[in-house]
Design a protein around this motif. Structure first.
Motif, PDB file in Angstrom:
ATOM      1  N   ALA A 207     -49.246 -20.380  22.492  1.00  0.00           N
ATOM      2  CA  ALA A 207     -49.738 -19.006  22.326  1.00  0.00           C
ATOM      3  C   ALA A 207     -50.398 -18.844  20.955  1.00  0.00           C
ATOM      4  O   ALA A 207     -51.448 -18.192  20.840  1.00  0.00           O
ATOM      5  N   ALA A 208     -49.817 -19.450  19.924  1.00  0.00           N
ATOM      6  CA  ALA A 208     -50.412 -19.386  18.585  1.00  0.00           C
ATOM      7  C   ALA A 208     -51.766 -20.077  18.562  1.00  0.00           C
ATOM      8  O   ALA A 208     -52.721 -19.568  17.974  1.00  0.00           O
ATOM      9  N   ALA A 209     -51.878 -21.219  19.223  1.00  0.00           N
ATOM     10  CA  ALA A 209     -53.158 -21.931  19.280  1.00  0.00           C
ATOM     11  C   ALA A 209     -54.215 -21.084  19.980  1.00  0.00           C
ATOM     12  O   ALA A 209     -55.375 -21.042  19.557  1.00  0.00           O
ATOM     13  N   GLU A 210     -53.825 -20.391  21.033  1.00  0.00           N
ATOM     14  CA  GLU A 210     -54.774 -19.516  21.744  1.00  0.00           C
ATOM     15  C   GLU A 210     -55.227 -18.356  20.856  1.00  0.00           C
ATOM     16  O   GLU A 210     -56.399 -17.981  20.856  1.00  0.00           O
ATOM     17  N   ARG A 211     -54.286 -17.798  20.078  1.00  0.00           N
ATOM     18  CA  ARG A 211     -54.646 -16.703  19.175  1.00  0.00           C
ATOM     19  C   ARG A 211     -55.638 -17.213  18.120  1.00  0.00           C
ATOM     20  O   ARG A 211     -56.628 -16.554  17.832  1.00  0.00           O
ATOM     21  N   ILE A 212     -55.371 -18.389  17.563  1.00  0.00           N
ATOM     22  CA  ILE A 212     -56.262 -18.944  16.549  1.00  0.00           C
ATOM     23  C   ILE A 212     -57.638 -19.207  17.131  1.00  0.00           C
ATOM     24  O   ILE A 212     -58.658 -18.939  16.493  1.00  0.00           O
ATOM     25  N   SER A 213     -57.692 -19.687  18.358  1.00  0.00           N
ATOM     26  CA  SER A 213     -58.974 -19.907  19.033  1.00  0.00           C
ATOM     27  C   SER A 213     -59.763 -18.608  19.102  1.00  0.00           C
ATOM     28  O   SER A 213     -60.966 -18.582  18.808  1.00  0.00           O
ATOM     29  N   ALA A 214     -59.100 -17.526  19.460  1.00  0.00           N
ATOM     30  CA  ALA A 214     -59.780 -16.227  19.546  1.00  0.00           C
ATOM     31  C   ALA A 214     -60.258 -15.774  18.166  1.00  0.00           C
ATOM     32  O   ALA A 214     -61.363 -15.225  18.032  1.00  0.00           O
ATOM     33  N   PHE A 215     -59.454 -16.011  17.136  1.00  0.00           N
ATOM     34  CA  PHE A 215     -59.849 -15.613  15.789  1.00  0.00           C
ATOM     35  C   PHE A 215     -61.068 -16.409  15.324  1.00  0.00           C
ATOM     36  O   PHE A 215     -61.969 -15.865  14.678  1.00  0.00           O
ATOM     37  N   ILE A 216     -61.104 -17.700  15.635  1.00  0.00           N
ATOM     38  CA  ILE A 216     -62.247 -18.540  15.247  1.00  0.00           C
ATOM     39  C   ILE A 216     -63.502 -18.066  15.970  1.00  0.00           C
ATOM     40  O   ILE A 216     -64.561 -17.904  15.352  1.00  0.00           O
ATOM     41  N   ALA A 217     -63.387 -17.832  17.259  1.00  0.00           N
ATOM     42  CA  ALA A 217     -64.545 -17.354  18.029  1.00  0.00           C
ATOM     43  C   ALA A 217     -65.057 -16.037  17.466  1.00  0.00           C
ATOM     44  O   ALA A 217     -66.271 -15.828  17.343  1.00  0.00           O
ATOM     45  N   LYS A 218     -64.155 -15.145  17.100  1.00  0.00           N
ATOM     46  CA  LYS A 218     -64.540 -13.861  16.506  1.00  0.00           C
ATOM     47  C   LYS A 218     -65.268 -14.094  15.185  1.00  0.00           C
ATOM     48  O   LYS A 218     -66.307 -13.473  14.919  1.00  0.00           O
ATOM     49  N   GLY A 219     -64.741 -14.998  14.358  1.00  0.00           N
ATOM     50  CA  GLY A 219     -65.371 -15.281  13.069  1.00  0.00           C
ATOM     51  C   GLY A 219     -66.759 -15.855  13.209  1.00  0.00           C
ATOM     52  O   GLY A 219     -67.672 -15.495  12.453  1.00  0.00           O
ATOM     53  N   VAL A 220     -66.954 -16.734  14.188  1.00  0.00           N
ATOM     54  CA  VAL A 220     -68.283 -17.299  14.441  1.00  0.00           C
ATOM     55  C   VAL A 220     -69.220 -16.192  14.926  1.00  0.00           C
ATOM     56  O   VAL A 220     -70.350 -16.065  14.443  1.00  0.00           O
ATOM     57  N   ALA A 221     -68.745 -15.394  15.871  1.00  0.00           N
ATOM     58  CA  ALA A 221     -69.575 -14.301  16.411  1.00  0.00           C
ATOM     59  C   ALA A 221     -69.943 -13.286  15.326  1.00  0.00           C
ATOM     60  O   ALA A 221     -71.053 -12.755  15.315  1.00  0.00           O
ATOM     61  N   ASP A 222     -69.009 -13.027  14.406  1.00  0.00           N
ATOM     62  CA  ASP A 222     -69.250 -12.057  13.334  1.00  0.00           C
ATOM     63  C   ASP A 222     -70.076 -12.638  12.188  1.00  0.00           C
ATOM     64  O   ASP A 222     -70.470 -11.905  11.276  1.00  0.00           O
ATOM     65  N   GLY A 223     -70.296 -13.962  12.205  1.00  0.00           N
ATOM     66  CA  GLY A 223     -71.075 -14.600  11.154  1.00  0.00           C
ATOM     67  C   GLY A 223     -70.293 -14.893   9.883  1.00  0.00           C
ATOM     68  O   GLY A 223     -70.884 -15.273   8.875  1.00  0.00           O
ATOM     69  N   VAL A 224     -68.969 -14.741   9.909  1.00  0.00           N
ATOM     70  CA  VAL A 224     -68.189 -15.044   8.710  1.00  0.00           C
ATOM     71  C   VAL A 224     -67.779 -16.512   8.665  1.00  0.00           C
ATOM     72  O   VAL A 224     -67.385 -17.016   7.615  1.00  0.00           O
ATOM     73  N   PHE A 225     -67.859 -17.194   9.799  1.00  0.00           N
ATOM     74  CA  PHE A 225     -67.643 -18.630   9.857  1.00  0.00           C
ATOM     75  C   PHE A 225     -68.958 -19.279  10.225  1.00  0.00           C
ATOM     76  O   PHE A 225     -69.766 -18.708  10.964  1.00  0.00           O
ATOM     77  N   ARG A 226     -69.161 -20.468   9.726  1.00  0.00           N
ATOM     78  CA  ARG A 226     -70.389 -21.171  10.083  1.00  0.00           C
ATOM     79  C   ARG A 226     -70.384 -21.433  11.582  1.00  0.00           C
ATOM     80  O   ARG A 226     -69.338 -21.431  12.223  1.00  0.00           O
ATOM     81  N   ASP A 227     -71.552 -21.653  12.105  1.00  0.00           N
ATOM     82  CA  ASP A 227     -71.690 -21.855  13.550  1.00  0.00           C
ATOM     83  C   ASP A 227     -71.110 -23.216  13.898  1.00  0.00           C
ATOM     84  O   ASP A 227     -71.715 -24.249  13.647  1.00  0.00           O
ATOM     85  N   VAL A 228     -69.921 -23.186  14.422  1.00  0.00           N
ATOM     86  CA  VAL A 228     -69.223 -24.410  14.817  1.00  0.00           C
ATOM     87  C   VAL A 228     -68.915 -24.308  16.300  1.00  0.00           C
ATOM     88  O   VAL A 228     -69.037 -23.261  16.908  1.00  0.00           O
ATOM     89  N   HIS A 229     -68.511 -25.397  16.851  1.00  0.00           N
ATOM     90  CA  HIS A 229     -68.029 -25.409  18.228  1.00  0.00           C
ATOM     91  C   HIS A 229     -66.622 -24.823  18.173  1.00  0.00           C
ATOM     92  O   HIS A 229     -65.640 -25.543  17.971  1.00  0.00           O
ATOM     93  N   ALA A 230     -66.516 -23.503  18.317  1.00  0.00           N
ATOM     94  CA  ALA A 230     -65.251 -22.790  18.121  1.00  0.00           C
ATOM     95  C   ALA A 230     -64.151 -23.326  19.026  1.00  0.00           C
ATOM     96  O   ALA A 230     -62.997 -23.461  18.598  1.00  0.00           O
ATOM     97  N   THR A 231     -64.499 -23.663  20.261  1.00  0.00           N
ATOM     98  CA  THR A 231     -63.493 -24.172  21.187  1.00  0.00           C
ATOM     99  C   THR A 231     -62.951 -25.512  20.714  1.00  0.00           C
ATOM    100  O   THR A 231     -61.739 -25.760  20.771  1.00  0.00           O
ATOM    101  N   LEU A 232     -63.830 -26.373  20.208  1.00  0.00           N
ATOM    102  CA  LEU A 232     -63.399 -27.673  19.708  1.00  0.00           C
ATOM    103  C   LEU A 232     -62.496 -27.519  18.479  1.00  0.00           C
ATOM    104  O   LEU A 232     -61.439 -28.154  18.391  1.00  0.00           O
ATOM    105  N   ILE A 233     -62.902 -26.696  17.533  1.00  0.00           N
ATOM    106  CA  ILE A 233     -62.100 -26.477  16.324  1.00  0.00           C
ATOM    107  C   ILE A 233     -60.743 -25.891  16.705  1.00  0.00           C
ATOM    108  O   ILE A 233     -59.702 -26.319  16.197  1.00  0.00           O
TER     109      ILE A 233
END
Length: 194
Positions: free
Chosen positions: A126-152
């Motif tokens: 469940a924690a890994a799934e939450r982190i995945s959602a946070f990474i995807a949000k960060g990429v979408a918001d432009g605060v994280f570089r464009d990475v393969h969010a699912t892979l990370i």
């Protein structure tokens, strides 16, 4: 035959679960008998049997209660935070803080008792799934570089699995709490825009 209806625990049972969690977090649970637990908590074995029909099931219930309560406290900590970097930082700090409450003997007991280990594993997923959602949000918001969010996120999930199974603890000589702090540093440093 009518299906069995699960009753919500009474206020006294919730308080007792909290006391059991604190006892188990401090001293583990494998070595305790129900007589020991009843004596330590100044209650009857009948009271404990009202929570669970056996010592093993009581241990699983208490471990599940700890992880559920920890998850709820962590969600409160991140509620209202909009920045994905801050969400990850606060979320993983919360995981670290919660695991810091657990003694080495508790963690060893969880690892040694398959039903309790399965509860920890479920919470780690469940924690890994939450982190995945946070990474995807960060990429979408432009605060994280464009990475393969699912892979990370999958890589973070593998690290969380390694923490949960004790591999990171054994190989790196750190506690689970320290490992989650390092995971936060790794993610936030690696996702930072160039």
């Amino acid at each position: 035959m009518q299906p069995r209806i699960r009753r919500q625990p009474t206020a006294r049972q919730r308080r007792l679960l909290g006391e059991l969690a604190e006892l188990f977090l401090a001293e583990g649970f494998v070595e305790f008998t129900l007589d020991d637990v009843a004596a330590r908590l100044h209650c009857s074995k009948t009271t404990l049997y009202a929570l669970a029909p056996s010592k093993e099931q009581l241990a699983v219930k208490v471990v599940a209660h700890f992880f559920k309560s920890a998850a709820e406290r962590i969600e409160v900590r991140i509620d209202g935070i909009g920045d994905a970097r801050k969400i990850i930082e606060v979320y993983l700090a919360g995981v670290s803080d919660e695991l810091n409450r657990a003694s080495d003997v508790f963690m060893a007991d969880v690892a040694a008792f398959e039903p309790a280990r399965a509860t920890y594993e479920m919470n780690s997923k469940a924690a890994a799934e939450r982190i995945s959602a946070f990474i995807a949000k960060g990429v979408a918001d432009g605060v994280f570089r464009d990475v393969h969010a699912t892979l990370i996120a999958e890589m973070a999930g593998l690290l969380i699995d390694g923490i949960q199974t004790g591999i990171v603890r054994a190989r790196a000589g750190v506690t689970d709490a320290e490992a989650f702090t390092a995971l936060s540093e790794l993610l936030l440093g690696g996702l930072r825009p160039h």
